[in-house]
Design a protein around this motif. Structure first.
Motif, short mmCIF file in Angstrom:
data_model
loop_
_atom_site.label_atom_id
_atom_site.label_comp_id
_atom_site.label_asym_id
_atom_site.label_seq_id
_atom_site.Cartn_x
_atom_site.Cartn_y
_atom_site.Cartn_z
N TYR A 16 15.36 12.54 0.80
CA TYR A 16 14.26 12.22 1.55
C TYR A 16 13.47 11.61 0.55
N ALA A 17 12.54 10.51 1.00
CA ALA A 17 11.64 10.01 0.04
C ALA A 17 10.49 10.81 -0.17
N SER A 18 10.21 11.14 -1.52
CA SER A 18 9.32 12.30 -1.73
C SER A 18 8.26 11.74 -2.99
N VAL A 19 7.33 12.61 -3.05
CA VAL A 19 6.31 12.59 -4.14
C VAL A 19 5.87 14.04 -4.59
N SER A 20 5.61 14.38 -5.73
CA SER A 20 4.95 15.58 -6.15
C SER A 20 3.60 15.76 -5.52
N ILE A 21 3.25 16.89 -5.41
CA ILE A 21 1.88 17.37 -4.97
C ILE A 21 0.68 16.80 -5.78
N HIS A 22 1.20 16.47 -6.94
CA HIS A 22 0.10 16.22 -8.16
C HIS A 22 -0.06 14.73 -8.40
N ASP A 23 1.10 13.96 -7.65
CA ASP A 23 1.11 12.48 -7.91
C ASP A 23 -0.30 11.81 -7.11
N ASN A 24 -0.74 10.78 -7.91
CA ASN A 24 -2.01 10.26 -7.20
C ASN A 24 -1.60 9.35 -6.20
N LEU A 25 -2.69 8.91 -5.29
CA LEU A 25 -2.46 8.22 -3.97
C LEU A 25 -2.00 6.86 -4.26
N ARG A 26 -2.25 6.03 -5.33
CA ARG A 26 -1.86 4.89 -5.51
C ARG A 26 -0.29 5.14 -5.57
N HIS A 27 0.31 5.86 -6.34
CA HIS A 27 1.94 6.32 -6.41
C HIS A 27 2.42 6.39 -5.27
N ALA A 28 1.70 7.33 -4.22
CA ALA A 28 2.25 7.81 -3.15
C ALA A 28 2.52 6.47 -2.10
N ILE A 29 1.23 5.74 -2.25
CA ILE A 29 1.54 4.44 -1.29
C ILE A 29 2.48 3.71 -1.84
N LYS A 30 2.83 3.50 -2.94
CA LYS A 30 4.02 2.61 -3.53
C LYS A 30 5.37 3.21 -3.34
N VAL A 31 5.44 4.43 -3.39
CA VAL A 31 6.75 5.00 -2.92
C VAL A 31 6.90 5.10 -1.49
N LEU A 32 5.78 5.10 -0.55
CA LEU A 32 5.99 4.95 0.85
C LEU A 32 6.60 3.54 1.24
N ARG A 33 5.81 2.58 0.42
CA ARG A 33 5.93 1.22 0.90
C ARG A 33 7.49 0.74 0.53
N SER A 34 8.00 1.33 -0.41
CA SER A 34 9.53 1.11 -0.92
C SER A 34 10.46 1.62 0.09
N SER A 35 9.99 2.70 0.53
CA SER A 35 11.04 3.54 1.42
C SER A 35 11.03 3.14 2.84
N LEU A 36 9.90 2.42 3.46
CA LEU A 36 9.85 1.69 4.89
C LEU A 36 10.94 1.08 5.15
N SER A 37 11.49 0.18 4.34
CA SER A 37 12.85 -0.25 4.38
C SER A 37 13.87 0.53 4.81
N SER A 38 13.88 1.58 4.46
CA SER A 38 15.10 2.62 4.49
C SER A 38 14.63 3.40 5.71
N GLY A 39 13.62 3.23 6.54
CA GLY A 39 13.58 3.88 7.66
C GLY A 39 12.61 5.15 7.53
N TYR A 40 12.08 5.10 6.38
CA TYR A 40 10.88 6.55 6.17
C TYR A 40 9.38 6.01 6.46
N ARG A 41 8.87 6.92 7.27
CA ARG A 41 7.69 6.63 7.58
C ARG A 41 6.49 7.82 7.15
N SER A 42 7.23 8.62 6.46
CA SER A 42 6.63 9.87 5.85
C SER A 42 7.27 10.17 4.36
N LEU A 43 6.49 10.90 3.63
CA LEU A 43 7.06 11.30 2.22
C LEU A 43 6.90 12.94 2.50
N ALA A 44 8.03 13.27 1.77
CA ALA A 44 8.06 14.78 1.48
C ALA A 44 7.08 14.99 0.30
#
Length: 160
Positions: A16-44
């Protein structure tokens, strides 16, 4: 055909596409954006020990960004208000995921929960995904509403 269960359609937590609780929002947006093509609309959102502690959804991100006046033009500071909005947006880059994530509620299903019950849990809890627990109460996967929809689509296909 045996009845399908949560474990049969879940996305394993390690995939599952995921981020750390300590990651910043910029990083989270990049991870979510790259995972959208795989069908993820949220990050764990995971803590230091690798435990699921929350979800960061596109809606959560948009709500957080709207607080900072996304509709303002960053390139033109024609007023003090616009100037301060730009400063707030710069600070937003350093906001940690843990500050804006949706914490995991006490909504879980067991790995052997039948799919109709998983669907009932999702509907009654008004969530789009539900963590799946193993026999030791550890999160091993996530069932998304789209996963249930895929099963329904299969069931509705005419027999060949």
């Amino acid at each position: 055909m045996p009845e399908r269960r949560a474990k049969d359609i879940m996305v394993p937590i390690g995939r599952y596409a995921s981020v750390s609780i300590h990651d910043n929002l910029r990083h989270a947006i990049k991870v979510l954006r790259s995972s959208l093509s795989s069908g993820y609309r949220s990050l764990a959102v995971m803590d230091e020990e690798g435990n699921l502690v929350g979800f960061l959804t596109t809606r959560t991100l948009l709500n957080a960004l709207s607080i900072y006046g996304l509709d303002e033009d960053l390139e033109t500071a024609d007023s003090w208000g616009t100037f301060f909005i730009r400063l707030e947006k710069e600070r937003l880059k350093d906001v940690r995921v843990g500050k804006i994530m949706r914490p995991v509620r006490e909504v879980f299903v067991e790995q052997d929960t039948p799919l109709p019950e998983v669907a009932r849990v999702i509907l009654s809890s008004q969530v789009n995904h539900v963590p799946v627990l193993d026999e030791n109460k550890r999160v091993i996967g996530i069932v998304r509403t789209i996963d249930i929809l895929d099963v329904l689509a299969e069931l509705m296909e005419p027999p060949r």
